[in-house]
Design a protein around this motif. Structure first.
Motif, short mmCIF file in Angstrom:
data_model
loop_
_atom_site.label_atom_id
_atom_site.label_comp_id
_atom_site.label_asym_id
_atom_site.label_seq_id
_atom_site.Cartn_x
_atom_site.Cartn_y
_atom_site.Cartn_z
N ARG A 125 -8.29 -8.12 12.32
CA ARG A 125 -8.30 -7.62 10.94
C ARG A 125 -6.94 -7.80 10.28
O ARG A 125 -6.82 -8.25 9.14
CB ARG A 125 -8.71 -6.15 10.91
N LEU A 126 -5.88 -7.48 11.01
CA LEU A 126 -4.53 -7.61 10.45
C LEU A 126 -4.17 -9.08 10.21
O LEU A 126 -3.49 -9.40 9.24
CB LEU A 126 -3.50 -6.95 11.37
N LEU A 127 -4.65 -9.96 11.07
CA LEU A 127 -4.44 -11.39 10.84
C LEU A 127 -5.10 -11.80 9.53
O LEU A 127 -4.50 -12.46 8.69
CB LEU A 127 -4.99 -12.21 11.99
N ARG A 176 -0.10 -0.03 8.29
CA ARG A 176 0.31 0.85 7.19
C ARG A 176 1.20 0.11 6.19
O ARG A 176 1.04 0.24 4.98
CB ARG A 176 1.05 2.06 7.75
N LEU A 177 2.12 -0.69 6.71
CA LEU A 177 3.05 -1.42 5.84
C LEU A 177 2.33 -2.37 4.90
O LEU A 177 2.66 -2.42 3.71
CB LEU A 177 4.05 -2.21 6.69
N ILE A 178 1.35 -3.11 5.38
CA ILE A 178 0.72 -4.11 4.51
C ILE A 178 -0.45 -3.54 3.71
O ILE A 178 -0.90 -4.19 2.77
CB ILE A 178 0.28 -5.38 5.28
N ASN A 179 -0.93 -2.34 4.06
CA ASN A 179 -2.11 -1.82 3.38
C ASN A 179 -1.90 -0.56 2.55
O ASN A 179 -2.71 -0.27 1.68
CB ASN A 179 -3.23 -1.58 4.39
N GLU A 180 -0.86 0.19 2.80
CA GLU A 180 -0.68 1.42 2.00
C GLU A 180 -0.04 1.17 0.65
O GLU A 180 -0.52 1.72 -0.35
CB GLU A 180 0.13 2.46 2.78
N LYS A 187 -4.76 -13.06 3.48
CA LYS A 187 -5.46 -12.90 2.20
C LYS A 187 -4.82 -11.79 1.38
O LYS A 187 -5.32 -10.68 1.29
CB LYS A 187 -6.95 -12.57 2.43
N ARG A 188 -3.68 -12.09 0.78
CA ARG A 188 -2.92 -11.07 0.08
C ARG A 188 -3.11 -11.07 -1.43
O ARG A 188 -2.88 -10.06 -2.07
CB ARG A 188 -1.42 -11.23 0.38
N GLY A 189 -3.44 -12.20 -2.02
CA GLY A 189 -3.57 -12.24 -3.46
C GLY A 189 -2.34 -12.77 -4.17
O GLY A 189 -2.35 -12.96 -5.37
N MET A 190 -1.28 -12.98 -3.44
CA MET A 190 -0.08 -13.64 -4.01
C MET A 190 0.47 -14.57 -2.94
O MET A 190 0.60 -14.20 -1.77
CB MET A 190 0.96 -12.64 -4.50
N LEU A 191 0.77 -15.77 -3.34
CA LEU A 191 1.14 -16.82 -2.41
C LEU A 191 2.34 -16.45 -1.55
O LEU A 191 2.38 -16.72 -0.34
CB LEU A 191 1.42 -18.12 -3.18
N GLU A 192 3.35 -15.83 -2.14
CA GLU A 192 4.56 -15.48 -1.40
C GLU A 192 4.24 -14.63 -0.17
O GLU A 192 4.72 -14.90 0.93
CB GLU A 192 5.56 -14.74 -2.30
N ASN A 193 3.42 -13.60 -0.35
CA ASN A 193 3.07 -12.76 0.79
C ASN A 193 2.07 -13.42 1.71
O ASN A 193 2.09 -13.17 2.92
CB ASN A 193 2.57 -11.39 0.32
N PRO A 201 -8.75 2.10 -2.88
CA PRO A 201 -9.00 3.20 -1.94
C PRO A 201 -7.72 3.54 -1.19
O PRO A 201 -6.90 2.66 -0.93
CB PRO A 201 -10.06 2.62 -1.00
N PRO A 202 -7.51 4.79 -0.87
CA PRO A 202 -6.31 5.15 -0.12
C PRO A 202 -6.35 4.55 1.28
O PRO A 202 -7.43 4.41 1.88
CB PRO A 202 -6.34 6.67 -0.07
#
Length: 162
Positions: free
Chosen positions: A62-64, A100-104, A69-75, A46-47
């Motif tokens: 929410r941002l915490l 915006r930076l972590i979700n767009e 929970k990013r899906g890749m260990l590095e992030n 979703p956009p």
């Protein structure tokens, strides 16, 4: 006749051909030759939408969560530790920039490469928050960053910012 053909196509086909209102193509390009048609795995995302009416404490929570929970260990490591150190001190404007930076971006590797300066940050994501994240990624104090922070710190009184 053409409209019937368009209606029978899956949404990804419309996006790929640029025939629909959604012309943004978000997916993963593999190693197949581009002419084979097998080089793109479509992952519908979703956009990103700004949430102007979200209360600040809800946004921080929410941002915490989204930083952890990013899906890749590095992030997961980079962003969860960054969030622990910075979210409580960020203004509403900075929280919106971080959101915006972590979700767009559709690819988490992009965020990682920008933070570690392996690739230049696009102009639309260049901000004071991105500069803080790049500085944090340099790990100037040589801290061990091998696991995400425990959540007990959420229940401690906030430390004053140095």
């Amino acid at each position: 006749m053409a409209a019937a053909r368009l209606c029978s196509l899956p949404l990804w086909a419309l996006c790929r051909r640029g025939l629909g209102p959604l012309t943004l193509q978000r997916g993963y390009r593999g190693d197949s030759p581009s002419e084979s048609g097998k080089d793109l795995l479509e992952i519908p995302l979703p956009p990103w939408q700004e949430r102007p009416d979200e209360p600040l404490e809800t946004k921080r929570a929410r941002l915490l969560y989204e930083s952890r929970k990013r899906g890749m260990l590095e992030n997961c490591l980079l962003l969860s530790l960054f969030a622990k150190e910075n979210l409580q001190h960020m203004s509403e404007h900075q929280l919106n920039l971080y959101d915006r930076l972590i979700n767009e971006p559709s690819n988490d590797w992009d965020i990682y490469y920008w933070a570690t300066e392996a690739k230049p940050t696009p102009v639309e994501f260049e901000s004071e928050v991105m500069a803080k994240l790049r500085d944090f990624a340099k790990n100037k104090n040589r801290e061990q960053r091998l696991r995400q922070p425990d959540l007990e710190y959420l229940f401690e009184p906030p430390r004053s910012q140095q």
